[in-house]
Each structure stands twice: as C-alpha cells, then as structure tokens.
Design a protein around this motif. Structure first.
Motif, short mmCIF file in Angstrom:
data_model
loop_
_atom_site.label_atom_id
_atom_site.label_comp_id
_atom_site.label_asym_id
_atom_site.label_seq_id
_atom_site.Cartn_x
_atom_site.Cartn_y
_atom_site.Cartn_z
N THR A 1 1.28 12.50 3.63
CA THR A 1 1.33 11.86 2.31
C THR A 1 -0.01 11.19 2.04
OG1 THR A 1 3.68 11.45 2.70
CG2 THR A 1 2.67 10.25 0.88
N ASP B 1 4.62 -7.71 2.85
CA ASP B 1 3.60 -7.01 3.63
C ASP B 1 2.98 -8.04 4.58
OD1 ASP B 1 2.02 -4.10 3.01
OD2 ASP B 1 0.90 -5.55 4.23
N TYR C 1 3.40 7.05 18.41
CA TYR C 1 3.94 7.12 17.05
C TYR C 1 5.18 8.03 17.01
CZ TYR C 1 3.70 7.76 11.92
OH TYR C 1 3.98 7.80 10.57
N ASN D 1 9.85 0.04 5.55
CA ASN D 1 8.78 1.03 5.44
C ASN D 1 7.52 0.69 6.23
OD1 ASN D 1 6.95 3.02 3.80
ND2 ASN D 1 6.10 0.97 3.37
N ILE E 1 3.13 4.36 0.36
CA ILE E 1 4.53 4.69 0.05
C ILE E 1 5.29 3.43 -0.36
CG2 ILE E 1 6.70 5.48 1.08
CD1 ILE E 1 4.87 7.36 2.87
N THR F 1 -2.04 8.61 1.43
CA THR F 1 -2.07 7.14 1.43
C THR F 1 -3.26 6.67 2.27
OG1 THR F 1 -0.85 6.81 3.48
CG2 THR F 1 0.48 7.15 1.48
N SER G 1 0.85 -1.20 0.00
CA SER G 1 0.00 0.00 0.00
C SER G 1 0.88 1.24 0.00
CB SER G 1 -0.88 -0.02 1.26
OG SER G 1 -1.66 1.14 1.38
N1 LIG Z 1 1.17 8.66 4.95
C1 LIG Z 1 1.80 9.58 5.68
O1 LIG Z 1 1.36 10.76 5.76
C2 LIG Z 1 3.08 9.23 6.39
C3 LIG Z 1 3.82 10.27 6.96
C4 LIG Z 1 5.00 9.97 7.62
C5 LIG Z 1 5.45 8.66 7.70
N2 LIG Z 1 4.71 7.67 7.14
C6 LIG Z 1 5.24 6.32 7.26
O2 LIG Z 1 5.37 5.76 5.98
C7 LIG Z 1 5.25 4.34 6.07
C8 LIG Z 1 4.22 3.86 5.07
O3 LIG Z 1 2.99 4.47 5.38
P1 LIG Z 1 1.78 4.61 4.34
O4 LIG Z 1 1.22 5.96 4.57
O5 LIG Z 1 2.21 4.20 2.99
O6 LIG Z 1 0.76 3.58 5.00
P2 LIG Z 1 -0.21 2.47 4.36
O7 LIG Z 1 -1.15 2.13 5.46
O8 LIG Z 1 -0.75 2.93 3.06
O9 LIG Z 1 0.78 1.26 4.09
C9 LIG Z 1 1.43 0.59 5.15
C10 LIG Z 1 1.59 -0.87 4.79
O10 LIG Z 1 2.30 -1.51 5.87
C11 LIG Z 1 1.68 -2.77 6.11
N3 LIG Z 1 1.93 -3.17 7.49
C12 LIG Z 1 1.35 -2.71 8.62
N4 LIG Z 1 1.81 -3.36 9.69
C13 LIG Z 1 2.72 -4.25 9.24
C14 LIG Z 1 3.52 -5.23 9.87
N5 LIG Z 1 3.49 -5.41 11.19
N6 LIG Z 1 4.34 -5.99 9.09
C15 LIG Z 1 4.38 -5.81 7.75
N7 LIG Z 1 3.61 -4.92 7.10
C16 LIG Z 1 2.79 -4.15 7.84
C17 LIG Z 1 0.21 -2.54 5.84
O11 LIG Z 1 -0.47 -3.77 5.58
C18 LIG Z 1 0.24 -1.61 4.63
O12 LIG Z 1 0.23 -2.32 3.41
C19 LIG Z 1 4.89 4.04 7.53
O13 LIG Z 1 6.06 3.68 8.24
C20 LIG Z 1 4.35 5.36 8.02
O14 LIG Z 1 4.48 5.50 9.41
C21 LIG Z 1 3.54 7.91 6.48
#
Ligand SMILES: NC(=O)c1ccc[n+]([C@@H]2O[C@H](COP(=O)([O-])OP(=O)(O)OC[C@H]3O[C@@H](n4cnc5c(N)ncnc54)[C@H](O)[C@@H]3O)[C@@H](O)[C@H]2O)c1
Length: 256
Positions: free
Chosen positions: A193, A41, A160, A94, A22, A195, A20
């Motif tokens: 971001t 994932d 977080y 990630n 990023i 997502t 999913s």
């Molecule tokens: N979206 C934002 O605004 C944002 C901002 C800063 C940081 N982040 C970080 O970026 C990264 C990706 O976030 P995103 O927004 O793409 O989120 P997302 O929810 O779209 O994708 C995260 C993915 O991680 C998987 N996941 C969750 N727990 C897991 C586990 N224990 N083992 C393996 N996979 C697991 C989920 O199934 C999902 O597919 C995360 O670390 C998040 O904290 C996101």
C-alpha cells in the motif's frame, strides 16, 4: 456535513496509528460516515493533523497521543475516548512499524522486540481495553490490521511476519471470547500500500520492497483509501455476521 451513507452516525470510533497512511485514510473515512473520531498516534502532531482534516471536512474528531506498546498509554487512550465522546463503538487497531529487516539469524533482540511490541503486543493491549469497555456497554466492532505477511511467509522480515501472523491468531481467539458479549472482532490484511511505511522500506531494504511489488495480479500497489474501505466495511453494521475473519486486501498477491 459531508456524510456519505451515515454508516457510523453518532458512533465513536478510535483509530490508532491515525497520523499517517492507512490509519489517516480510515480516520477521515470514518469521519465522513458521521463518526466521532478519536485519532490516536504516537506522534501527537500527526494525530492532531488527522483530527484537523476531519474537522475541516465538517466532521467531529479529537486527537490523543499514545504509544500502543505502553499499557498505561492505551488505558488512558480508551479512557479519553469514553470521556470525550461518551463511549466507544468501534476501533481500528492499525498502528504498526516495519522494522527489523534482514535474515532472521542477523536480527537482534532489540529490533525483534520493537516490532513485536508495537505490532502484536500493541494490538493485544488495545483489544484488552477496548473489549473491557465494550463488554459492559452494549458491544461494538473491532478491526485489527494485519498484513499479507500475516497470511504468507515473507523472507527478510521474520519479525514482522511473525507479529502479523500473531494478529490473525489474536483476532480469532478474541472473536471466540467476545462474540457473546456483542463484540465483533475481525482483521484486515493489506498487501503493498502506498504509504510512508513503504517509502521507508524502499530506503532500508530495496530488495524486499521490490519483491513485495512483484507478482501482484492487479499490477499495482493499493491506495490507503482502498484498505480503509475494507476496514470500514468490517467495522460497520453491513458486516453484522462477519466475525473472526481476516479480510485479505492485496490485489491478489497472496493467491500466487
Ligand atoms: N503500507 C503497506 O504496504 C502495509 C501492508 C500491510 C500492512 N500494513 C500495516 O498497516 C498499518 C498502517 O501502516 P501504514 O503503511 O499506514 O504506515 P505509516 O507508517 O504510514 O503509518 C503508521 C502510523 O503508526 C504510528 N505508530 C507507529 N508506532 C506506533 C506506536 N507504538 N503507537 C502508536 N502509533 C504508532 C506512526 O507514527 C504512523 O503515524 C501497519 O500496521 C502496517 O503494518 C501496511
């Protein structure tokens, strides 16, 4: 074969949380740069969907279901990558969850631990098995995903924020330990971001989601591909002397 610059031609790259947001954007971009991608994932169908996207674009990928907070899963994941494609050259750690929002005196231990287990312990476990392989096989490059919440205090998400600050510290400590083994280790700190994670936060805590969207000098949230590009650069030979660094990609949010 739609290889852009071939930055990762004949390299094996692992992406966690690749099903999913990023992670998916980054896995697809690594694939377009010629990498053999292991899309992992906790959700097996989501991981497989990303591998299919890369295959459909003419790239090379496979998927592997693993929970990054479970040591046996992570050990099996690295073993799979090495066995499937003959090595491991780069990794994007990630996978992450938002979870446990609200004032910290209202958080419970279960919520706290869930966030730490995925967002901090998960990054440590991935690093542990990635460097364990890379140090004996010519080095590599690793990028950990932190957050602007790893740079500034983020009211309403103490668990977080603590975990993401931990990822920055872990990145620095690991860089100090493994630079001599030829392993470059950096982090990327995304701002808001677009997502599914943020869509979930909007549902669970609209006030926090709205506050993250305010005061972004560039006036908008990032697309997942914009974070992916920064992570790709850090993992590539173009960043060959960048080590222990956290690259903030937040449209200027953290400078105000
Ligand atoms: N979206 C934002 O605004 C944002 C901002 C800063 C940081 N982040 C970080 O970026 C990264 C990706 O976030 P995103 O927004 O793409 O989120 P997302 O929810 O779209 O994708 C995260 C993915 O991680 C998987 N996941 C969750 N727990 C897991 C586990 N224990 N083992 C393996 N996979 C697991 C989920 O199934 C999902 O597919 C995360 O670390 C998040 O904290 C996101």
């Amino acid at each position: 074969m739609p290889h852009r610059d071939g930055l990762f031609q004949d390299r094996t790259v692992l992406v966690t949380g690749a099903g999913s947001g990023i992670g998916r954007a980054a896995a697809v971009a690594f694939g377009a740069e010629g990498a053999r991608v292991v899309a992992s994932d906790v959700d097996p169908q989501a991981a497989a969907g990303t591998a299919e996207l890369i295959d459909a674009a003419g790239g090379t990928a496979d998927s592997f279901a693993a929970d990054v907070s479970a040591e046996s899963d992570v050990e099996a994941l690295i073993g799979f990558a090495v066995a499937r494609f003959g090595g491991l050259d780069a990794a994007l750690n990630n996978a992450g969850v938002p979870g446990a929002v609200g004032p910290l005196d209202e958080l419970d231990s279960v919520g706290w631990e869930r966030v730490q287990n995925t967002n901090l312990r998960g990054v440590w476990l991935c690093l542990k098995y990635e460097v364990g392989h890379m140090k004996n096989h010519g080095g590599g490059a690793i990028v950990n995903v932190s957050s602007v919440a790893g740079i500034v205090g983020n009211p309403g998400s103490a668990a977080y924020t603590a975990a993401k600050h931990g990822v920055v510290g872990l990145t620095r400590a690991a860089a100090g330990e493994y630079g001599a083994a030829g392993i470059r280790i950096n982090a990327v700190s995304p701002g808001l971001t677009r997502t599914p994670l943020i869509e979930g936060l909007k549902r669970d805590n609209p006030a926090l989601a709205a506050s993250l969207g305010r005061n972004i000098p560039l006036g908008r949230a990032a697309e997942p591909s914009e974070i992916a590009e920064a992570a790709l650069w850090l993992a590539s030979a173009k960043a060959s002397f960048v080590h222990g660094h956290t690259l903030v990609v937040d449209g200027g949010f953290s400078v105000l």
